[in-house]
Write a protein that holds these residues in place. Structure first.
Motif, PDB file in Angstrom:
ATOM      1  N   UNK A  29       0.733  -1.039  -0.063  1.00 16.62           N
ATOM      2  CA  UNK A  29       0.368  -0.001   0.084  1.00 16.62           C
ATOM      3  C   UNK A  29       1.028   1.095   0.283  1.00 16.62           C
ATOM      4  N   UNK A  30      -0.201   2.216  -0.248  1.00 19.15           N
ATOM      5  CA  UNK A  30       1.166   3.702   0.093  1.00 19.15           C
ATOM      6  C   UNK A  30       1.629   4.059   1.255  1.00 19.15           C
ATOM      7  N   UNK A  31       3.032   3.529   0.672  1.00 12.69           N
ATOM      8  CA  UNK A  31       4.247   3.872   2.699  1.00 12.69           C
ATOM      9  C   UNK A  31       4.551   5.378   1.885  1.00 12.69           C
ATOM     10  N   UNK A  32       4.791   6.517   2.687  1.00 12.93           N
ATOM     11  CA  UNK A  32       5.649   7.891   2.588  1.00 12.93           C
ATOM     12  C   UNK A  32       6.865   8.124   3.280  1.00 12.93           C
ATOM     13  N   UNK A  33       8.033   7.982   2.891  1.00 13.71           N
ATOM     14  CA  UNK A  33       9.205   7.416   4.178  1.00 13.71           C
ATOM     15  C   UNK A  33      10.138   9.049   3.729  1.00 13.71           C
ATOM     16  N   UNK A  94      14.949   6.856  10.450  1.00 12.49           N
ATOM     17  CA  UNK A  94      13.569   6.648   9.020  1.00 12.49           C
ATOM     18  C   UNK A  94      12.514   7.046   9.741  1.00 12.49           C
ATOM     19  N   UNK A  95      11.307   7.472   9.213  1.00 15.48           N
ATOM     20  CA  UNK A  95      10.571   7.098   9.278  1.00 15.48           C
ATOM     21  C   UNK A  95       9.467   6.655   8.298  1.00 15.48           C
ATOM     22  N   UNK A  96       7.813   6.510   8.540  1.00 17.31           N
ATOM     23  CA  UNK A  96       7.200   6.182   7.432  1.00 17.31           C
ATOM     24  C   UNK A  96       5.787   5.897   7.459  1.00 17.31           C
ATOM     25  N   UNK A  97       5.166   6.567   7.379  1.00 15.58           N
ATOM     26  CA  UNK A  97       3.539   6.438   7.003  1.00 15.58           C
ATOM     27  C   UNK A  97       2.816   6.001   6.315  1.00 15.58           C
ATOM     28  N   UNK A  98       2.085   5.371   6.842  1.00 17.28           N
ATOM     29  CA  UNK A  98       1.335   3.914   6.512  1.00 17.28           C
ATOM     30  C   UNK A  98      -0.683   5.267   6.436  1.00 17.28           C
ATOM     31  N   UNK A  99      -0.770   5.053   5.321  1.00 15.68           N
ATOM     32  CA  UNK A  99      -2.295   5.346   5.859  1.00 15.68           C
ATOM     33  C   UNK A  99      -2.642   6.025   6.720  1.00 15.68           C
ATOM     34  N   UNK A 100      -2.096   6.625   7.663  1.00 21.54           N
ATOM     35  CA  UNK A 100      -2.340   8.288   8.812  1.00 21.54           C
ATOM     36  C   UNK A 100      -1.329   7.614   9.277  1.00 21.54           C
ATOM     37  N   UNK A 101      -0.662   6.230   9.761  1.00 20.53           N
ATOM     38  CA  UNK A 101      -0.197   5.812  10.835  1.00 20.53           C
ATOM     39  C   UNK A 101       1.219   6.237  10.687  1.00 20.53           C
ATOM     40  N   UNK A 102       1.735   6.104  11.710  1.00 18.22           N
ATOM     41  CA  UNK A 102       3.565   7.016  12.040  1.00 18.22           C
ATOM     42  C   UNK A 102       4.030   5.975  12.076  1.00 18.22           C
ATOM     43  N   UNK A 103       5.560   5.793  11.826  1.00 15.06           N
ATOM     44  CA  UNK A 103       6.313   4.611  12.159  1.00 15.06           C
ATOM     45  C   UNK A 103       7.330   5.087  12.458  1.00 15.06           C
ATOM     46  N   UNK A 104       8.048   4.795  13.293  1.00  8.65           N
ATOM     47  CA  UNK A 104       9.407   4.641  13.490  1.00  8.65           C
ATOM     48  C   UNK A 104      11.013   4.144  13.928  1.00  8.65           C
ATOM     49  N   UNK A 105      12.397   4.539  12.873  1.00  7.98           N
ATOM     50  CA  UNK A 105      13.337   3.328  13.497  1.00  7.98           C
ATOM     51  C   UNK A 105      13.950   4.474  14.684  1.00  7.98           C
ATOM     52  N   UNK A 106      15.225   3.101  15.280  1.00  7.13           N
ATOM     53  CA  UNK A 106      15.602   3.222  16.152  1.00  7.13           C
ATOM     54  C   UNK A 106      16.416   4.428  16.075  1.00  7.13           C
ATOM     55  N   UNK A 107      16.781   4.739  15.563  1.00  5.76           N
ATOM     56  CA  UNK A 107      17.836   6.112  15.304  1.00  5.76           C
ATOM     57  C   UNK A 107      19.379   6.064  14.941  1.00  5.76           C
ATOM     58  N   UNK A 108      19.642   6.927  14.751  1.00  2.00           N
ATOM     59  CA  UNK A 108      21.658   6.197  14.209  1.00  2.00           C
ATOM     60  C   UNK A 108      22.349   6.913  14.678  1.00  2.00           C
ATOM     61  N   UNK A 109      23.126   7.268  15.258  1.00  2.00           N
ATOM     62  CA  UNK A 109      23.738   8.789  15.697  1.00  2.00           C
ATOM     63  C   UNK A 109      24.990   9.175  14.644  1.00  2.00           C
ATOM     64  N   UNK A 110      24.424  10.266  14.382  1.00  2.00           N
ATOM     65  CA  UNK A 110      25.210  10.657  13.389  1.00  2.00           C
ATOM     66  C   UNK A 110      26.519  12.036  13.717  1.00  2.00           C
TER      67      UNK A 110
END
Length: 114
Positions: A29-33, A94-110
């Motif tokens: 489906x529609x995932x925006x990252x 890293x971030x993703x949005x799918x049908x209005x629900x947001x998802x987050x990765x754990x983060x990587x340090x720069x």
């Protein structure tokens, strides 16, 4: 949707790093990252993202230096970061949005040293 980011590290100012994010789970489906970052003591902010129409948006602070890309076959999102500055030091998410629900990765340090 699960997101696993990698590629962070320590680099001198002017150097480059490439971040990767692999998505797994129900990503049909529609995932925006996109990528966000959070520096110590600051709020999380957008770095770069794809739009639902397939375009890209960059924050003014990284335009011309960072490039977002993706490989749908590999379910992967990338962020090429060039000409890094100490002000780019942050946890990158890293971030993703799918049908209005947001998802987050754990983060990587720069960390960019001067």
């Amino acid at each position: 949707v699960q997101l696993q980011a990698s590629g962070g590290g320590l680099v001198q100012a002017g150097g480059s790093l490439a971040l990767s994010c692999v998505a797994s789970g129900s990503i049909f489906g529609s995932v925006v990252m996109g990528w966000y970052r959070q520096a110590p003591g600051k709020e999380r902010e957008l770095v770069a993202t794809f739009t639902s129409g397939g375009g890209t948006i960059y924050s003014d602070s990284v335009k011309g230096r960072f490039t977002i890309s993706r490989d749908n076959a590999k379910r992967s999102l990338y962020l090429q970061m060039n000409s890094l500055k100490p002000g780019d030091t942050a946890l990158y998410y890293c971030h993703a949005t799918k049908y209005g629900t947001q998802y987050w990765g754990q983060g990587t340090l720069v960390t960019v040293s001067s």
